[in-house]
Design an enzyme around this catalytic site. Sequence first.
Site, PDB file in Angstrom:
ATOM      1  N   THR A  29       0.805  -1.216   0.000  1.00  0.00           N
ATOM      2  CA  THR A  29       0.000   0.000   0.000  1.00  0.00           C
ATOM      3  C   THR A  29       0.838   1.266   0.000  1.00  0.00           C
ATOM      4  OG1 THR A  29      -0.102   0.056   2.429  1.00  0.00           O
ATOM      5  CG2 THR A  29      -1.835  -1.178   1.268  1.00  0.00           C
ATOM      6  N   CYS A  37      -2.703  -0.292  14.585  1.00  0.00           N
ATOM      7  CA  CYS A  37      -3.597   0.181  13.526  1.00  0.00           C
ATOM      8  C   CYS A  37      -4.773  -0.799  13.357  1.00  0.00           C
ATOM      9  CB  CYS A  37      -2.847   0.305  12.210  1.00  0.00           C
ATOM     10  SG  CYS A  37      -3.875   0.941  10.849  1.00  0.00           S
ATOM     11  N   ARG A  62       4.055   6.603   3.227  1.00  0.00           N
ATOM     12  CA  ARG A  62       3.224   7.718   3.644  1.00  0.00           C
ATOM     13  C   ARG A  62       2.491   7.357   4.933  1.00  0.00           C
ATOM     14  NH1 ARG A  62       1.705   6.451  -1.378  1.00  0.00           N
ATOM     15  NH2 ARG A  62      -0.392   5.888  -0.642  1.00  0.00           N
ATOM     16  N   CYS A  64      -0.308   6.622   7.541  1.00  0.00           N
ATOM     17  CA  CYS A  64      -1.666   6.080   7.484  1.00  0.00           C
ATOM     18  C   CYS A  64      -2.654   7.135   7.987  1.00  0.00           C
ATOM     19  CB  CYS A  64      -1.748   4.823   8.346  1.00  0.00           C
ATOM     20  SG  CYS A  64      -3.404   4.108   8.476  1.00  0.00           S
ATOM     21  N   CYS A  67      -4.740   5.420  11.370  1.00  0.00           N
ATOM     22  CA  CYS A  67      -4.164   5.312  12.726  1.00  0.00           C
ATOM     23  C   CYS A  67      -3.255   6.480  13.083  1.00  0.00           C
ATOM     24  CB  CYS A  67      -3.395   3.999  12.867  1.00  0.00           C
ATOM     25  SG  CYS A  67      -1.834   3.921  11.955  1.00  0.00           S
ATOM     26  N   TRP A 462      21.738  14.570  47.519  1.00  0.00           N
ATOM     27  CA  TRP A 462      20.282  14.624  47.390  1.00  0.00           C
ATOM     28  C   TRP A 462      19.867  15.639  46.334  1.00  0.00           C
ATOM     29  CZ3 TRP A 462      16.404  18.131  47.374  1.00  0.00           C
ATOM     30  CH2 TRP A 462      15.096  17.641  47.480  1.00  0.00           C
ATOM     31  N   TYR A 466      18.116  14.673  42.810  1.00  0.00           N
ATOM     32  CA  TYR A 466      16.759  15.160  42.590  1.00  0.00           C
ATOM     33  C   TYR A 466      16.696  15.929  41.274  1.00  0.00           C
ATOM     34  CZ  TYR A 466      12.308  17.567  43.368  1.00  0.00           C
ATOM     35  OH  TYR A 466      11.033  18.054  43.237  1.00  0.00           O
ATOM     36  N   ASP A 482      16.390  10.604  51.672  1.00  0.00           N
ATOM     37  CA  ASP A 482      15.224  11.462  51.708  1.00  0.00           C
ATOM     38  C   ASP A 482      14.277  11.032  52.831  1.00  0.00           C
ATOM     39  OD1 ASP A 482      13.435  13.450  49.953  1.00  0.00           O
ATOM     40  OD2 ASP A 482      12.175  11.754  50.565  1.00  0.00           O
TER      41      ASP A 482
END
Length: 526
Positions: A29, A37, A62, A64, A67, A462, A466, A482
Amino acid sequence: MTTEDSRYEAVRSRDARFDGVFFLGVTSTGIYCRPSCPAVTPKRENVRFHPTAASAQGAGFRACRRCRPDAVPGSPEWDVRADVVGRAMRMIGDGVVDREGVAGLAARLGYSARQVQRQLTAELGAGPVALARAQRAHTARVLLQTTTLPVTEIAFAAGFASVRQFNDTIREIYDATPSGLRAARRGGLGSAGPAPAAGDDGAAATGAGPYAGVPLRLAYRGPYAAGRLLDFLARRAVPGIEEVRGEAPARTYRRTLALAHGTGVVEVDERTGGTASGRHGWLDARLRLTDLRDLTTAVQRVRRLFDLDADPYAVAERLGGDPALGPLLAADPGLRSPGAADGDEIAVRAVLGQQVTVAAARTLAGRLVAAHGKPLPVPDGALTHLFPEPGALADAPLDELGMPGSRKRTLRTLSAALAGGRPPGAEGVAGAGGRGPVVLAPGADREEAVRALLALPGIGPWTADYVRMRALGDPDVFLPGDVGVRHGLAAVGAAPAAADRWRPWRSYALHHLWNAARPRALEENT
């Protein structure tokens, strides 16, 4: 999904867990799709697998129309990987190639442009230009199908160098003209017709210009604990730059954004949309930008903040069977690890939060914004400022904060390191001049960033970790010292050594432990 046979089985079962992880091109296709899809499954001999949409486009396939494979969440691989390819993908997503070209991307990575081209092409089937082009095409489709902006404005807002380049790209990728793509929008512009495909980032509303807003559907995979994430952001919302409106479960998070070409305001709704299966979902969002050229970058920063490209299936596979964490994952499926809209901001806020409660840190940050933040061109409700730029804080007395002198010195030192050595147009480039800056931009080297932070007086493990977790999106950070983590470990009967079992998803384990801690302990971590 290491073999083509296993990928084809995912396609046969329409397994949405792998949307964005790989794409399939169908030779009979000439189109490419996401694994889930709903179209008839193609024959195995007609399927070609591609690691990125850009690779499929480069092979002549290309997109779809059923989807919409360009609208899937990003691959979680780029959040996990800390190598050159992973860092490059995060930078491309942030718009570095559009703003600085391949040379700028290579400089940020510390490689030559040729080396970057070779590594990306070898692993992803497409180089940086093709990857950025696919992203521009996706941005253009969003604008064509969600706003009434003139096509010429959309071309340049999406990052194309010319209208001709824009037209050629849209025809090649979508097999349609820009006007045809706009006309094909489901329900038509301004209509309340059928909703876009699940996980798509279109919406039924329209926009009449930058401040009218661009409506978006921000796709994610698997379950998504939106309430928990809004709780996290609401506790830390800084007056002037952030706010949470409404009551759970229908809250809206709002914040300001400092972007390359101007400013922005984003709104993200707590309510999620998706299919009954729970494998597709999206957050409704709206972006108001002073310059639409910032759209792609703004979307990526919001995606990072809300951790929308995460793979909750992989996290659950590792943590769900753990005796300590299993019940927590069952109670909170799809818990995310919030990232950052701006890495420098998170670093400054982490220092403000040292040895104080979340509420106190929020108050200090609000004072900082009021004293040193840049006002928005037009206030938007309670949103009035951008977070202060590091350069504005490097030499500021910071008397308004009422903090100990040592903490203010740490804040000024950090701000100088974040701002230092950056000539105009080279923001975030390591080694650009002067002292080596601390680089917390998307795609920055995580190990180097932590080393640079720890070299600054007043920055300990720490704070550095973080920042690594939130500013750099590392999914494998643990904070054994912590207070909230210690309370969480005690609540589930686990020792800190158990964290070794939770690699490479310790950041998610950490958030589960925070939620398991007593409410008072939650207020004690930043």
